[in-house]
Design an enzyme around this catalytic site. Structure first.
Site, PDB file in Angstrom:
ATOM      1  N   GLY A   1      39.569  39.916  39.516  1.00  0.00           N
ATOM      2  CA  GLY A   1      38.299  39.696  40.952  1.00  0.00           C
ATOM      3  C   GLY A   1      37.531  41.180  40.045  1.00  0.00           C
ATOM      4  O   GLY A   1      36.488  40.931  40.801  1.00  0.00           O
ATOM      5  N   CYS A   2      37.747  41.870  39.253  1.00  0.00           N
ATOM      6  CA  CYS A   2      36.972  43.277  39.336  1.00  0.00           C
ATOM      7  C   CYS A   2      35.210  42.380  38.145  1.00  0.00           C
ATOM      8  O   CYS A   2      34.748  43.656  38.175  1.00  0.00           O
ATOM      9  CB  CYS A   2      37.669  44.613  38.007  1.00  0.00           C
ATOM     10  SG  CYS A   2      38.780  44.840  39.658  1.00  0.00           S
ATOM     11  N   THR A   3      36.209  41.563  37.338  1.00  0.00           N
ATOM     12  CA  THR A   3      35.391  41.075  37.200  1.00  0.00           C
ATOM     13  C   THR A   3      34.082  40.130  37.253  1.00  0.00           C
ATOM     14  O   THR A   3      32.852  39.843  37.247  1.00  0.00           O
ATOM     15  CB  THR A   3      36.189  40.165  35.167  1.00  0.00           C
ATOM     16  OG1 THR A   3      36.300  41.314  34.514  1.00  0.00           O
ATOM     17  CG2 THR A   3      34.725  39.486  34.932  1.00  0.00           C
TER      18      THR A   3
END
Length: 159
Positions: A46-48
């Site tokens: 998700g952060c990527t």
């Protein structure tokens, strides 16, 4: 529903930047719109997605006169690897002691796959040129937040 931080000044804090300097907030963002987006961990799915979406839309933020900073508790070494791996074109700030994420209510109990742990939630804060928090997004969707934050900047800045 508005967040308790909306309309208040961002607490003063200095955080180490992936660019090799220290960013003093809100002082270093004075005079421009600034988006601070907090995320749980470098190089996770998700952060990527979220970071790459900000990277891919960074010119639109710049055209609107806005700076973008990603903030997590990860180390500068971790940030550097994340930046290099995904060619991120904006600074990541390190907040390992929760100097900013703590007071803003970003750090705390999180739940993932039925597990509760201490960490950062995926929250974003829009600062006006005067350092006032104009808008807060809590527990955002990493695939939708970039469009939402850009739209708010364009609306607020009248760009």
């Amino acid at each position: 529903m508005s967040d308790a931080w909306e309309g208040k000044k961002l607490p003063e804090v200095s955080l180490s930047s992936s660019e090799g300097n220290t960013v003093a907030l809100p002082k270093d963002s004075a005079g421009s719109w600034t988006l601070l987006y907090f995320y749980p961990k470098d190089d996770t799915p998700g952060c990527t997605k979220q970071a790459c979406s900000y990277r891919d839309n960074l010119e639109k933020f710049k055209e609107a006169g806005a700076k973008v900073y990603g903030i997590s508790s990860d180390s500068l070494d971790s940030h550097k690897q994340f930046i290099d791996k995904f060619n991120l074109s904006f600074p990541l700030l390190s907040d390992p002691k929760q100097s900013l994420s703590g007071p803003l209510g970003v750090y705390g109990d999180q739940e993932w796959q039925g597990r509760v742990f201490k960490g950062l939630s995926r929250d974003s804060f829009l600062l006006g040129p005067d350092g006032t928090i104009r808008k807060v997004w809590r527990k955002v969707d990493p695939t939708k937040t970039v469009a939402e934050t850009l739209e708010a900047i364009l609306k607020e800045a009248g760009a």
